[in-house]
Scaffold this motif. Structure first.
Motif, mmCIF file in Angstrom:
data_model
loop_
_atom_site.group_PDB
_atom_site.id
_atom_site.type_symbol
_atom_site.label_atom_id
_atom_site.label_comp_id
_atom_site.label_asym_id
_atom_site.label_seq_id
_atom_site.Cartn_x
_atom_site.Cartn_y
_atom_site.Cartn_z
ATOM 1 N N ALA A 180 145.715 13.359 6.300
ATOM 2 C CA ALA A 180 144.558 13.661 7.130
ATOM 3 C C ALA A 180 144.936 14.733 8.136
ATOM 4 O O ALA A 180 146.115 14.928 8.458
ATOM 5 N N ALA A 181 143.912 15.455 8.600
ATOM 6 C CA ALA A 181 144.144 16.516 9.581
ATOM 7 C C ALA A 181 142.944 16.591 10.514
ATOM 8 O O ALA A 181 141.815 16.267 10.129
ATOM 9 N N ARG A 182 143.202 17.018 11.739
ATOM 10 C CA ARG A 182 142.163 17.158 12.738
ATOM 11 C C ARG A 182 141.795 18.622 12.860
ATOM 12 O O ARG A 182 142.682 19.492 12.994
ATOM 13 N N VAL A 183 140.481 18.890 12.843
ATOM 14 C CA VAL A 183 139.975 20.258 12.859
ATOM 15 C C VAL A 183 139.267 20.493 14.184
ATOM 16 O O VAL A 183 138.370 19.737 14.567
ATOM 17 N N LEU A 184 139.669 21.556 14.888
ATOM 18 C CA LEU A 184 138.987 21.975 16.107
ATOM 19 C C LEU A 184 137.816 22.858 15.705
ATOM 20 O O LEU A 184 138.005 23.936 15.126
ATOM 21 N N LEU A 185 136.582 22.411 15.993
ATOM 22 C CA LEU A 185 135.392 23.141 15.576
ATOM 23 C C LEU A 185 135.137 24.342 16.486
ATOM 24 O O LEU A 185 135.614 24.399 17.631
ATOM 25 N N LEU A 186 134.363 25.292 16.000
ATOM 26 C CA LEU A 186 134.062 26.493 16.764
ATOM 27 C C LEU A 186 133.305 26.187 18.048
ATOM 28 O O LEU A 186 133.419 26.924 19.032
ATOM 29 N N SER A 187 132.529 25.106 18.058
ATOM 30 C CA SER A 187 131.727 24.783 19.236
ATOM 31 C C SER A 187 132.509 24.051 20.319
ATOM 32 O O SER A 187 131.944 23.752 21.378
ATOM 33 N N ASP A 188 133.785 23.756 20.086
ATOM 34 C CA ASP A 188 134.590 23.088 21.103
ATOM 35 C C ASP A 188 134.925 24.082 22.213
ATOM 36 O O ASP A 188 135.166 25.274 21.962
ATOM 37 N N PRO A 189 134.952 23.612 23.480
ATOM 38 C CA PRO A 189 135.251 24.541 24.588
ATOM 39 C C PRO A 189 136.617 25.216 24.485
ATOM 40 O O PRO A 189 136.817 26.292 25.080
ATOM 41 N N ASP A 190 137.571 24.644 23.769
ATOM 42 C CA ASP A 190 138.891 25.257 23.629
ATOM 43 C C ASP A 190 138.973 26.263 22.484
ATOM 44 O O ASP A 190 140.041 26.850 22.253
ATOM 45 N N SER A 191 137.872 26.454 21.760
ATOM 46 C CA SER A 191 137.892 27.355 20.613
ATOM 47 C C SER A 191 137.476 28.757 21.040
ATOM 48 O O SER A 191 136.432 28.946 21.683
ATOM 49 N N ILE A 192 138.320 29.748 20.688
ATOM 50 C CA ILE A 192 138.036 31.164 20.948
ATOM 51 C C ILE A 192 138.364 31.938 19.677
ATOM 52 O O ILE A 192 139.479 31.833 19.145
ATOM 53 N N VAL A 193 137.395 32.699 19.184
ATOM 54 C CA VAL A 193 137.570 33.434 17.926
ATOM 55 C C VAL A 193 137.200 34.899 18.162
ATOM 56 O O VAL A 193 136.084 35.195 18.591
ATOM 57 N N PRO A 194 138.094 35.846 17.894
ATOM 58 C CA PRO A 194 137.741 37.270 17.967
ATOM 59 C C PRO A 194 136.831 37.645 16.789
ATOM 60 O O PRO A 194 137.116 37.309 15.636
ATOM 61 N N VAL A 195 135.744 38.338 17.092
ATOM 62 C CA VAL A 195 134.766 38.699 16.062
ATOM 63 C C VAL A 195 134.353 40.153 16.250
ATOM 64 O O VAL A 195 134.708 40.810 17.239
ATOM 65 N N ARG A 196 133.588 40.637 15.311
ATOM 66 C CA ARG A 196 132.994 41.975 15.397
ATOM 67 C C ARG A 196 131.594 41.925 14.814
ATOM 68 O O ARG A 196 131.296 41.112 13.929
ATOM 69 N N ARG A 197 130.720 42.800 15.295
ATOM 70 C CA ARG A 197 129.348 42.855 14.800
ATOM 71 C C ARG A 197 129.320 43.620 13.484
ATOM 72 O O ARG A 197 129.975 44.650 13.329
ATOM 73 N N THR A 198 128.553 43.110 12.543
ATOM 74 C CA THR A 198 128.590 43.677 11.195
ATOM 75 C C THR A 198 127.972 45.067 11.130
ATOM 76 O O THR A 198 128.415 45.892 10.333
ATOM 77 N N ARG A 199 126.973 45.351 11.951
ATOM 78 C CA ARG A 199 126.265 46.635 11.788
ATOM 79 C C ARG A 199 126.986 47.813 12.429
ATOM 80 O O ARG A 199 126.760 48.965 12.034
ATOM 81 N N ASP A 200 127.839 47.562 13.429
ATOM 82 C CA ASP A 200 128.527 48.690 14.070
ATOM 83 C C ASP A 200 129.975 48.391 14.423
ATOM 84 O O ASP A 200 130.655 49.241 15.003
ATOM 85 N N GLY A 201 130.486 47.185 14.113
ATOM 86 C CA GLY A 201 131.869 46.864 14.407
ATOM 87 C C GLY A 201 132.160 46.571 15.850
ATOM 88 O O GLY A 201 133.337 46.605 16.257
ATOM 89 N N LEU A 202 131.154 46.302 16.665
ATOM 90 C CA LEU A 202 131.368 46.014 18.072
ATOM 91 C C LEU A 202 132.236 44.776 18.232
ATOM 92 O O LEU A 202 131.894 43.708 17.721
ATOM 93 N N PRO A 203 133.367 44.861 18.964
ATOM 94 C CA PRO A 203 134.217 43.677 19.142
ATOM 95 C C PRO A 203 133.612 42.721 20.161
ATOM 96 O O PRO A 203 132.971 43.122 21.131
ATOM 97 N N ALA A 204 133.834 41.444 19.932
ATOM 98 C CA ALA A 204 133.338 40.409 20.836
ATOM 99 C C ALA A 204 134.190 39.171 20.652
ATOM 100 O O ALA A 204 135.117 39.132 19.821
ATOM 101 N N ILE A 205 133.895 38.160 21.446
ATOM 102 C CA ILE A 205 134.610 36.886 21.384
ATOM 103 C C ILE A 205 133.584 35.771 21.289
ATOM 104 O O ILE A 205 132.594 35.758 22.037
ATOM 105 N N VAL A 206 133.815 34.824 20.393
ATOM 106 C CA VAL A 206 132.988 33.626 20.262
ATOM 107 C C VAL A 206 133.742 32.477 20.894
ATOM 108 O O VAL A 206 134.864 32.149 20.480
#
Length: 292
Positions: A180-206
């Motif tokens: 078994a394993a524990r998964v930290l979901l994206l909606s948890d306050p400790d979760s930070i994911v680097p992302v980019r916008r698909t239409r122009d590549g704008l960097p952001a953080i979720v």
């Protein structure tokens, strides 16, 4: 000796009139029959006219009697039809009661098959997949957001590995056991994911909010405008998540920081892929040997 029936009318006026009328009708019938016979023999047109005249007189009576007969014939058919319809309705209800669970089960199987086919297609394209497993539970009432995966170290699952579903990124492994394993979901306050916008590549953080949604924040820029429906995928920055995995969609437009919804919703978690870290961390340095 049996008594002899008296055929005389006697003094009864009714019997006398009845016998007289009977004789008259018999004689009249014989005369009419003879006339018709003669007419049919020697004057066919006249006989045809007389026959049609009689048919015209008797046709309404025949129609009425026929309608009455049809109406009486419909009564048993209606009763039989109602009885048979009631029986068929009861049989259909029983059949529906039997097939309804089967239909629900077939829908669930079809839904699972669609998601599994999507995961198989992702697995065929991704060589970094470690295991395909099932998320058996997830937290939804507390401020923390975790899920339980029914695969662990025996399957090669290690902390830090990203987890994704058919729709997009789910989170990352934080703790592992044997199976078994524990998964930290994206909606948890400790979760930070680097992302980019698909239409122009704008960097952001979720970043997780703890309420099922996520915050989308701009990086190294001010007055950045986010529009409703903007799509964001992983950028690969940080070396944990491979680039191009769907993460979130903007719900309401705004500047700098807006609320977004993840593609992988907690209420639909079932199957998931565990992948290797995009850029593995360097191995720890060897410990120096102890001095003799």
């Amino acid at each position: 000796m049996a008594p002899v029936h008296d055929r005389r009318a006697g003094f009864s006026r009714r019997r006398q009139y009845s016998m007289f009328i009977g004789y008259v009708l018999a004689v009249a019938g014989a005369v009419v029959g003879g006339v018709l016979l003669v007419a049919s023999r020697f004057d066919p047109p006249l006989f045809a006219g007389m026959r049609m005249a009689a048919a015209g007189v008797t046709a309404p009576v025949s129609s009425g009697l026929s309608a009455i007969g049809r109406g009486l014939a419909v009564v048993p058919e209606t009763i039989n039809g109602w009885i048979f319809a009631h029986q068929e309705n009861a049989a259909m209800k029983r059949e529906l009661a039997v097939t309804r669970p089967l239909l629900s089960r077939a829908r669930v199987i079809a839904y699972d098959n669609r998601r599994l086919r999507t995961l198989l297609a992702l697995r065929d394209r991704d060589e970094q997949v470690v295991v395909t497993s099932r998320l058996v539970s997830s937290s939804a009432s507390s401020g923390r957001r975790f899920a339980l995966l029914n695969a662990g170290r025996l399957n090669g699952v290690l902390p830090g590995m990203p987890v994704r579903g058919p729709e997009g990124l789910i989170g990352r492994i934080t703790e592992t056991g044997l199976n078994a394993a524990r998964v930290l979901l994206l909606s948890d306050p400790d979760s930070i994911v680097p992302v980019r916008r698909t239409r122009d590549g704008l960097p952001a953080i979720v970043a997780g909010r703890g309420d099922g949604a996520v915050d989308l924040r701009s990086v190294n820029a001010t007055n950045v405008r986010f529009s409703p429906g903007d799509l964001f995928v992983t950028s690969g920055t940080g070396g944990l998540y491979a680039p191009g995995i769907p993460v979130a969609r903007v719900v309401k437009g705004g500047s700098d920081t807006v609320i977004a919804r993840t593609f992988a919703q907690p209420d639909s978690f079932d199957f998931a892929l565990v992948s290797r870290v995009f850029v593995p961390l360097p191995p720890p340095p060897p410990t120096p040997a102890a001095a003799p």
